[in-house]
Motif scaffolding. Sequence first.
Motif, PDB file in Angstrom:
ATOM      1  N   GLU A  20      -7.475  18.174  -9.472  1.00  0.00           N
ATOM      2  CA  GLU A  20      -7.829  17.559 -10.750  1.00  0.00           C
ATOM      3  C   GLU A  20      -7.466  16.086 -10.762  1.00  0.00           C
ATOM      4  N   ASP A  21      -8.395  15.277 -11.274  1.00  0.00           N
ATOM      5  CA  ASP A  21      -8.134  13.874 -11.601  1.00  0.00           C
ATOM      6  C   ASP A  21      -7.607  13.079 -10.412  1.00  0.00           C
ATOM      7  N   TYR A  22      -8.205  13.282  -9.238  1.00  0.00           N
ATOM      8  CA  TYR A  22      -7.841  12.472  -8.073  1.00  0.00           C
ATOM      9  C   TYR A  22      -9.106  12.141  -7.272  1.00  0.00           C
ATOM     10  N   PRO A  23      -9.868  11.140  -7.713  1.00  0.00           N
ATOM     11  CA  PRO A  23     -11.116  10.760  -7.027  1.00  0.00           C
ATOM     12  C   PRO A  23     -10.883   9.718  -5.934  1.00  0.00           C
ATOM     13  N   TYR A  24      -9.881   9.948  -5.102  1.00  0.00           N
ATOM     14  CA  TYR A  24      -9.501   8.969  -4.083  1.00  0.00           C
ATOM     15  C   TYR A  24      -9.381   9.643  -2.721  1.00  0.00           C
ATOM     16  N   PRO A  25      -9.549   8.880  -1.639  1.00  0.00           N
ATOM     17  CA  PRO A  25      -9.252   9.428  -0.314  1.00  0.00           C
ATOM     18  C   PRO A  25      -7.776   9.803  -0.212  1.00  0.00           C
ATOM     19  N   TYR A  26      -7.495  10.907   0.478  1.00  0.00           N
ATOM     20  CA  TYR A  26      -6.106  11.272   0.773  1.00  0.00           C
ATOM     21  C   TYR A  26      -6.059  11.978   2.113  1.00  0.00           C
ATOM     22  N   VAL A  27      -4.855  12.163   2.644  1.00  0.00           N
ATOM     23  CA  VAL A  27      -4.680  12.669   4.001  1.00  0.00           C
ATOM     24  C   VAL A  27      -4.166  14.098   3.960  1.00  0.00           C
ATOM     25  N   LEU A  58      -6.017   0.541   7.482  1.00  0.00           N
ATOM     26  CA  LEU A  58      -5.094   0.891   8.562  1.00  0.00           C
ATOM     27  C   LEU A  58      -5.060  -0.145   9.684  1.00  0.00           C
ATOM     28  N   GLN A  59      -5.701  -1.281   9.471  1.00  0.00           N
ATOM     29  CA  GLN A  59      -5.660  -2.375  10.449  1.00  0.00           C
ATOM     30  C   GLN A  59      -6.119  -1.944  11.837  1.00  0.00           C
ATOM     31  N   GLY A  60      -7.140  -1.086  11.861  1.00  0.00           N
ATOM     32  CA  GLY A  60      -7.711  -0.662  13.125  1.00  0.00           C
ATOM     33  C   GLY A  60      -6.974   0.464  13.817  1.00  0.00           C
ATOM     34  N   GLN A  61      -5.922   0.996  13.187  1.00  0.00           N
ATOM     35  CA  GLN A  61      -5.156   2.101  13.765  1.00  0.00           C
ATOM     36  C   GLN A  61      -5.560   3.406  13.066  1.00  0.00           C
ATOM     37  N   PRO A  62      -6.386   4.245  13.687  1.00  0.00           N
ATOM     38  CA  PRO A  62      -6.858   5.467  13.023  1.00  0.00           C
ATOM     39  C   PRO A  62      -5.756   6.507  12.888  1.00  0.00           C
ATOM     40  N   LEU A  63      -5.992   7.497  12.023  1.00  0.00           N
ATOM     41  CA  LEU A  63      -5.036   8.592  11.885  1.00  0.00           C
ATOM     42  C   LEU A  63      -4.904   9.367  13.192  1.00  0.00           C
ATOM     43  N   ARG A  64      -6.031   9.581  13.867  1.00  0.00           N
ATOM     44  CA  ARG A  64      -6.041  10.344  15.113  1.00  0.00           C
ATOM     45  C   ARG A  64      -6.201   9.393  16.294  1.00  0.00           C
ATOM     46  N   ALA A  65      -5.352   9.563  17.286  1.00  0.00           N
ATOM     47  CA  ALA A  65      -5.438   8.744  18.485  1.00  0.00           C
ATOM     48  C   ALA A  65      -6.652   9.160  19.314  1.00  0.00           C
ATOM     49  N   ALA A  66      -6.847   8.503  20.427  1.00  0.00           N
ATOM     50  CA  ALA A  66      -8.030   8.760  21.243  1.00  0.00           C
ATOM     51  C   ALA A  66      -8.087  10.190  21.747  1.00  0.00           C
ATOM     52  N   ASP A  67      -6.931  10.845  21.871  1.00  0.00           N
ATOM     53  CA  ASP A  67      -6.903  12.236  22.315  1.00  0.00           C
ATOM     54  C   ASP A  67      -6.950  13.222  21.155  1.00  0.00           C
ATOM     55  N   GLY A  68      -7.112  12.712  19.927  1.00  0.00           N
ATOM     56  CA  GLY A  68      -7.197  13.567  18.754  1.00  0.00           C
ATOM     57  C   GLY A  68      -5.870  13.894  18.117  1.00  0.00           C
ATOM     58  N   ARG A  69      -4.773  13.426  18.708  1.00  0.00           N
ATOM     59  CA  ARG A  69      -3.448  13.748  18.171  1.00  0.00           C
ATOM     60  C   ARG A  69      -2.969  12.679  17.197  1.00  0.00           C
ATOM     61  N   ASP A  70      -1.795  12.924  16.653  1.00  0.00           N
ATOM     62  CA  ASP A  70      -1.189  12.044  15.654  1.00  0.00           C
ATOM     63  C   ASP A  70      -0.984  10.649  16.243  1.00  0.00           C
ATOM     64  N   ASN A  71      -1.474   9.636  15.524  1.00  0.00           N
ATOM     65  CA  ASN A  71      -1.358   8.258  15.979  1.00  0.00           C
ATOM     66  C   ASN A  71      -0.205   7.512  15.321  1.00  0.00           C
ATOM     67  N   GLY A  72       0.650   8.224  14.562  1.00  0.00           N
ATOM     68  CA  GLY A  72       1.794   7.563  13.942  1.00  0.00           C
ATOM     69  C   GLY A  72       1.441   6.700  12.760  1.00  0.00           C
ATOM     70  N   VAL A  73       0.424   7.108  11.996  1.00  0.00           N
ATOM     71  CA  VAL A  73      -0.005   6.365  10.807  1.00  0.00           C
ATOM     72  C   VAL A  73       0.260   7.230   9.579  1.00  0.00           C
ATOM     73  N   ARG A  74       0.902   6.665   8.557  1.00  0.00           N
ATOM     74  CA  ARG A  74       1.215   7.407   7.342  1.00  0.00           C
ATOM     75  C   ARG A  74       0.729   6.632   6.116  1.00  0.00           C
ATOM     76  N   VAL A  75       0.130   7.361   5.185  1.00  0.00           N
ATOM     77  CA  VAL A  75      -0.324   6.773   3.928  1.00  0.00           C
ATOM     78  C   VAL A  75       0.591   7.323   2.836  1.00  0.00           C
ATOM     79  N   LEU A  76       1.346   6.446   2.183  1.00  0.00           N
ATOM     80  CA  LEU A  76       2.347   6.858   1.197  1.00  0.00           C
ATOM     81  C   LEU A  76       2.665   5.689   0.278  1.00  0.00           C
ATOM     82  N   ASP A  77       3.248   5.988  -0.858  1.00  0.00           N
ATOM     83  CA  ASP A  77       3.667   4.967  -1.821  1.00  0.00           C
ATOM     84  C   ASP A  77       5.073   4.513  -1.438  1.00  0.00           C
ATOM     85  N   VAL A  78       5.163   3.383  -0.747  1.00  0.00           N
ATOM     86  CA  VAL A  78       6.446   2.908  -0.242  1.00  0.00           C
ATOM     87  C   VAL A  78       7.312   2.329  -1.347  1.00  0.00           C
TER      88      VAL A  78
END
Length: 670
Positions: free
Chosen positions: A268-275, A369-389
């Motif tokens: 509900e009430d979240y029309p935004y991209p999220y992870v 993300l400044q060119g750093q995707p969520l998934r690395a070239a092998d499909g695994r975690d690329n060390g990128v986090r989206v959060l309210d710092v």
Amino acid sequence: MPPVCPACSLLVLLTLSSIAAAGDGNRLTYLDGFCEPYYVGLDTPKLITPQWVGQPGVEAVIVLATDDLREPARHEAFLRPILERLKKIDGRAPVSLMANQTDPKHPQLQQWLAEGASLEAHTWDHPCPLLQGGDLAAAKATYDRAVDLMAGVANSRPVAFRMPCCDSMSAVSPRFFAEIFNQTTPKGNFLALDSSVFNLFTANDPELPRRLVLDTDGRETAESAECRVESGKPPKSESHHSPLTTLHSSGRFRKYVPTDRVMANLIEDYPYPYVIGRLCWEIPVLMPSDWDAQHLNGVCSPDTVRDLKAAVDAVVVKRGVFSLCFHPYAWIRNDQIVEVIDYAVDKYGGKIQFLTFRQVYDRLTDNLLQGQPLRAADGRDNGVRVLDVDGDGYMDVLIGNRQTRQTRVWDPKGEGGRGTGEGGAATGRWSSSPFPMQLVGTAGEGTRGLTDVHFGVVQANRRASFLTFQYAAWHFDGRQWSTRGPNPGAPSGTNPVGIEAAKRAGTRLLDVDGDGVCEAILRSQGKDWLCRWVPERDSFTPQCRLPEGVQVVDDRGRDAGLRFVDVDEDGRLDLVFSNAQRYSLYLFTSMKEGWSRKILDGQRGETQAKNEIPPLVRADGTNNGAWFGLRHLWVQNEHTGGKLPGHVFGRSFTQILDGDHQPPPRSPEG
């Protein structure tokens, strides 16, 4: 498992995630969660369009995505007026086509791509639901074949997926994300974006004018004769609406939630991209799809168009994403979609941009993300986090891998701030500073794994902190990260609790008692401890142990089946523990006594308890497809699909707390 009453779909007044929202102390808990698709809501920090779209003045994005591409000629006939109208805006025709099995060499695909469309995946043979028949391998195979098929189309690279029938049933599951989407295909392909979870605009959002979310006019349910002929369906002799529909009548969008079936695939009430699960961008779909609309209003209803225009207004107010799911089946006419496009362009002009899923993904990656995707070239975690710092209600970004260590904080008031009125301009700006840690590491053989970094809220100013056992507790001060000591992150006290390296995956920072400050779950001496934050020491100190046998991870560091959920709705997090061997429910009492009130505790299969909790994790350590939302525990997997009513198991919190409220036992056949 007992059947679920269709009335369960009405329980959308209170949306709960697996970590209950107590103040904002739990706003970061999803980062350590087990692939939760439904954790966002009205109080979740926002990721507004100006943060990622990369084009000044653009306030909202519309994604038009049509499902079930099999025969290109049929889609071409339906889409052509829509494509031509879109090209009049800026020369592009941005529509995403979600494909099943189709000829990858068909010349029509190349024409669409040249015009600006994108080709995405929708499974090979469209099973409804995907998870069914007790066969996870079959579900992954039909997903993999569709991804590999689209990846083989010349001049195209798919990024997105939509779950078949996600608008008409609860087909989406945490098990899908954990065990299928976040994996790779046999050919090494993978996707990075999903658009299967439906967002519901409600009157609970104070930013939305009442005229947009409340119905003021009567609505018609009769189908037009023209559309009955086009769809090949006979006219309905009477309305399909049940008496339950009256509870939805005051909500312009809530009324579209089907009441004749179980529909728990909602936020509900979240029309935004999220992870989701660190690896998947979720672009929520607007409720209604054209299927939901014809299910309520009848096919090709002008009431549907009216409400879609209101959704355009709402997404501009929220500075979010309007993702429309539609089909070439005359549930809605192509000229009606053109009418919605005309409305958006005529009213908002350059404030709205039409994009494909591919373009959304590229802009999120490049601009956010400044060119750093969520998934690395092998499909695994690329060390990128989206959060309210910084705790201001807007998402920020942390990048911690071998290439980049960066903190990116959004200032919504930067360079002029937001204007006034509906859809007022919001320029904002990003500021960058170093991030001191890697969030993923690489072992000697190239295996990528998570490092011991866990985020939470312990500062009075609500800014983020993180705990690491190699260095210290680190705190964000509004500009940079700092630490006070060499290793203050370890618990302290008269009898300090040591941290076992093998159990660090089970560390959790979460606000258990609802005071806005996180406690820690730390493992030592074979036990998980609840530890309290002591600001003077800049550390955690142990308070009490978790109940016997209850733990976050098993001896191999895998999910053991523990979830922190406010089951009794007193503002404090309770313990729901369930795996292949046992299940239990303990209610939180106090910081001194911890979870001392035992409601359930049993070995699986020993008794036929009416309120036995289904496994949250399987014996092999895989996700069982369970989540908490709409005041229920839900389970959707290959053993509920095709077997239970609505293809999903549901049990209300009341039923979990009091087995006497359960329906009577069924026959063995039942």
